[in-house]
Design a protein around this motif. Structure first.
Motif, PDB file in Angstrom:
ATOM      1  N   ASP A 194     -13.588  -7.143   3.158  1.00  7.27           N
ATOM      2  CA  ASP A 194     -14.649  -6.748   2.231  1.00  7.27           C
ATOM      3  C   ASP A 194     -14.194  -6.578   0.785  1.00  7.27           C
ATOM      4  N   PHE A 195     -12.923  -6.318   0.582  1.00  5.78           N
ATOM      5  CA  PHE A 195     -12.460  -6.045  -0.777  1.00  5.78           C
ATOM      6  C   PHE A 195     -11.667  -7.210  -1.355  1.00  5.78           C
TER       7      PHE A 195
ATOM      8  N   GLU B  87     -10.785   0.594   7.112  1.00  5.68           N
ATOM      9  CA  GLU B  87      -9.653   0.163   6.304  1.00  5.68           C
ATOM     10  C   GLU B  87     -10.109  -0.158   4.883  1.00  5.68           C
ATOM     11  N   ARG B  88      -9.443   0.383   3.878  1.00  3.16           N
ATOM     12  CA  ARG B  88      -9.733   0.181   2.450  1.00  3.16           C
ATOM     13  C   ARG B  88     -11.053   0.789   2.007  1.00  3.16           C
TER      14      ARG B  88
ATOM     15  N   GLU C 244      -4.916   6.781   0.484  1.00  2.00           N
ATOM     16  CA  GLU C 244      -4.263   6.385  -0.764  1.00  2.00           C
ATOM     17  C   GLU C 244      -4.698   7.345  -1.875  1.00  2.00           C
TER      18      GLU C 244
ATOM     19  N   GLN D 192      -3.253  -8.364  -0.816  1.00  2.00           N
ATOM     20  CA  GLN D 192      -4.040  -8.829   0.322  1.00  2.00           C
ATOM     21  C   GLN D 192      -4.787 -10.108  -0.080  1.00  2.00           C
TER      22      GLN D 192
ATOM     23  N   LEU E 157      -4.623   1.973   6.906  1.00  2.00           N
ATOM     24  CA  LEU E 157      -4.237   2.071   8.312  1.00  2.00           C
ATOM     25  C   LEU E 157      -2.802   1.600   8.477  1.00  2.00           C
TER      26      LEU E 157
ATOM     27  N   LEU F 212      -1.592  -7.328   6.786  1.00  2.00           N
ATOM     28  CA  LEU F 212      -2.280  -7.086   5.512  1.00  2.00           C
ATOM     29  C   LEU F 212      -2.640  -5.615   5.316  1.00  2.00           C
ATOM     30  N   ILE F 213      -2.695  -4.840   6.400  1.00  2.00           N
ATOM     31  CA  ILE F 213      -3.011  -3.415   6.239  1.00  2.00           C
ATOM     32  C   ILE F 213      -1.965  -2.711   5.380  1.00  2.00           C
ATOM     33  N   TYR F 214      -0.785  -3.308   5.267  1.00  2.00           N
ATOM     34  CA  TYR F 214       0.267  -2.683   4.473  1.00  2.00           C
ATOM     35  C   TYR F 214       0.247  -3.137   3.016  1.00  2.00           C
ATOM     36  N   PHE F 215      -0.683  -4.020   2.672  1.00  2.00           N
ATOM     37  CA  PHE F 215      -0.701  -4.592   1.322  1.00  2.00           C
ATOM     38  C   PHE F 215      -1.795  -3.957   0.475  1.00  2.00           C
ATOM     39  N   SER F 216      -1.522  -3.847  -0.827  1.00  2.00           N
ATOM     40  CA  SER F 216      -2.545  -3.424  -1.786  1.00  2.00           C
ATOM     41  C   SER F 216      -3.645  -4.485  -1.818  1.00  2.00           C
ATOM     42  N   ASN F 217      -4.802  -4.144  -2.407  1.00  2.00           N
ATOM     43  CA  ASN F 217      -5.894  -5.108  -2.473  1.00  2.00           C
ATOM     44  C   ASN F 217      -5.491  -6.423  -3.155  1.00  2.00           C
TER      45      ASN F 217
ATOM     46  N   ALA G  57       0.862  -1.182   0.000  1.00  2.22           N
ATOM     47  CA  ALA G  57       0.000   0.000   0.000  1.00  2.22           C
ATOM     48  C   ALA G  57       0.896   1.228   0.000  1.00  2.22           C
TER      49      ALA G  57
ATOM     50  N   ASN H  85      -2.456  -7.204  11.572  1.00  2.02           N
ATOM     51  CA  ASN H  85      -1.861  -5.920  11.205  1.00  2.02           C
ATOM     52  C   ASN H  85      -0.677  -6.046  10.263  1.00  2.02           C
TER      53      ASN H  85
ATOM     54  N   GLU I 166      -8.875  -4.736  10.435  1.00  7.98           N
ATOM     55  CA  GLU I 166      -8.665  -5.188   9.062  1.00  7.98           C
ATOM     56  C   GLU I 166      -9.990  -5.652   8.465  1.00  7.98           C
ATOM     57  N   THR I 167     -10.134  -5.498   7.163  1.00  7.30           N
ATOM     58  CA  THR I 167     -11.379  -5.899   6.544  1.00  7.30           C
ATOM     59  C   THR I 167     -11.149  -6.824   5.351  1.00  7.30           C
TER      60      THR I 167
END
Lengths: 289, 188
Positions: free
Chosen positions: A256-257, B64-65, B85, A230, B92, A222-227, A34, A220, A253-254
């Motif tokens: 959803d995407f 987040e996202r 972004e 992730q 986060l 995956l929060i640093y990864f792009s979709n 990210a 904490n 963390e979610t």
């Protein structure tokens, strides 16, 4: 929409070139990280190493072979604590471990272990629930320096007070102090806690499934990864988990995407506790014939 | 001049009461994204609910996202830095504390400035540390607008004072006058 001033655009270009240099010269691929946090960490490196710009940092990265160690160090910034978010560890103790207890051998993968605080927290939980003898924790990270620190299990004494409170809130029946010895400004976790932990190098960006796990803990990271990254990583977790195996993510963390989320069922959505569904619903399984 | 696309607000000690007053007076038609970083140790979900009962705009914890949607107040979750972004979605981080704080106002301001450039208003309210001062420098260096609560009118003067000393400002106003200013800057 506003037009970005040229210097901002230029800095983004410099970041692209830095990432490209790190990948092609040293094999570390941060292109799927990210962007906002990566930019912040790279700016921090520029500041810490007294460089005039990201380009100057890139030049040093290209021409000084040993510099990459410090760069990777700066880009991984491992921050954690023992029993962080005690409610999560309480749920692991009360809801997940009783299920794991039905397996003759329990494998746990803790991905992104940083300095080992969560791996040792898991070891303590397993010990107290009488499961540690038949458990194995694979604690992995891509940062060799962090892994070395994790193996040592030495932490600043000033952190121990908060960690002790966390431990008790997580349902600990003893005192965290019964698991470490204090020397001057440091605490050292007892060696026997490490007996069923393997600290190993594994990079979620490029490496593959390496074990069959009953629980994957990755909080904490995956929060640093792009979709896309992730989703790739969650696919890796799905393929590592036995059917019905548990996945534990960070509290904010979610999923959803991430398309692969359909293969997980929420156990406790507030605590980000999931299970791999029993029936396959999406493709690309490593194990499929 | 660019019409602002986002307002980023930072506050610390005394911040909850200040936010109640500020958010109650924002024009409910504001199309801008409103970002809030408040150093509260407690439960941000509960804080959002309480603020929502005072605010003219919906108040939610930034997800987040999730998208940074307009006409909405997004509050940084506790224990995480909040960043944006370029596709205007939230990110986060649990990187180290900045100014002893996570979430940190500096981190939010800097990241928002990267995305919105000159179309950003940074607001520093009451607080007892110096978080937000460096972030406000970043906002101003990209042409964004700085608004600081008059230190003497703040419950804790240190934070607005540090922002004034470090970044300078475009507007320095008592709390009650900040929302009317934002309405004017954002709607005309």
């Amino acid at each position: 929409m506003s037009t970005p001033p040229p210097d901002t655009e230029l800095e983004q270009l410099e970041l692209d070139l830095f990432v490209e240099a790190l990948k092609r010269r040293h094999g570390h691929d941060f292109s799927q990280y990210a962007r906002a946090s990566l930019m912040r960490r790279v700016r921090q490196l520029v500041h810490d190493h007294h460089c005039s710009s990201i380009s100057a940092l890139t030049a040093q990265l290209l021409h000084e072979p040993d510099f990459v160690i410090q760069v990777v160090q700066g880009l991984s910034v491992p921050v954690s604590e023992m029993f962080r978010d005690p409610a999560v560890f309480r749920a692991l103790r009360e809801q997940v471990l009783p299920i794991l207890a039905s397996y003759p051998q329990i494998n746990i993968w803790q991905a992104g272990c940083a300095h080992g605080q969560e791996a040792y927290s898991l070891a303590i939980l397993l010990e107290e629930e009488g499961l540690y003898e038949r458990s194995h924790i694979f604690a992995t990270d891509f940062n060799p320096d962090a892994l070395q620190r994790a193996r040592e299990g030495i932490y600043p004494a000033k952190d121990a007070q908060q960690w002790s409170r966390n431990y008790l809130e997580a349902g600990g029946s003893l005192s965290l102090a019964s698991y470490y010895s204090a020397r001057y400004d440091f605490i050292r976790l007892h060696e026997r806690l490490r007996r069923n932990i393997t600290f190993a190098n594994h990079n979620l960006v490029v490496d593959k499934v390496f074990c069959e796990a009953h629980l994957v803990l990755c909080r904490n990271v995956l929060i640093y990864f792009s979709n896309p990254l992730q989703n790739r990583t969650l696919t890796l977790f799905r393929d590592s988990l036995v059917r019905g195996g548990h996945l534990c993510l960070g509290l904010r963390e979610t999923l959803d995407f991430a398309p692969v989320a359909v293969d997980f069922t929420a156990v406790d959505p507030k605590l980000r506790l999931y299970r791999r569904s029993s029936q396959p619903t999406s493709g690309n399984r490593d194990e499929s014939p | 001049m660019n019409r602002p696309e986002a307002i980023a607000i930072g506050c610390s000690m005394g911040g909850f009461d200040a936010l109640k007053i500020l958010l109650a007076a924002l024009d409910p038609r504001l199309p801008q994204v409103v970002l809030v970083c408040c150093h509260t140790a407690g439960n941000v979900e509960a804080m959002c609910e309480l603020l929502a009962s005072h605010s003219t705009l919906p108040v939610v914890e930034a997800r987040e996202r999730g998208p940074a949607s307009g006409n909405t107040v997004h509050v940084a979750p506790g224990g995480y830095h909040l960043l944006l972004e370029h596709d205007r979605h939230f990110a986060l981080s649990v990187d180290e504390r900045v100014c002893f704080s996570r979430p940190s106002i500096d981190v939010l301001f800097e990241s928002a400035a990267d995305v919105y450039h000159a179309a950003l208003i940074g607001v520093v309210l009451t607080g007892a540390n110096r978080d937000g001062a460096d972030g406000l420098v970043q906002i101003r260096s990209r042409g964004g607008i700085a608004v600081i609560q008059t230190p003497t009118s703040a419950k804790a003067a240190a934070m607005p004072q540090a922002a004034l000393d470090t970044a300078g400002t475009d507007y320095c106003l008592p709390l009650e006058e900040i929302a009317p200013l934002l309405n004017r800057l954002c709607l005309t």
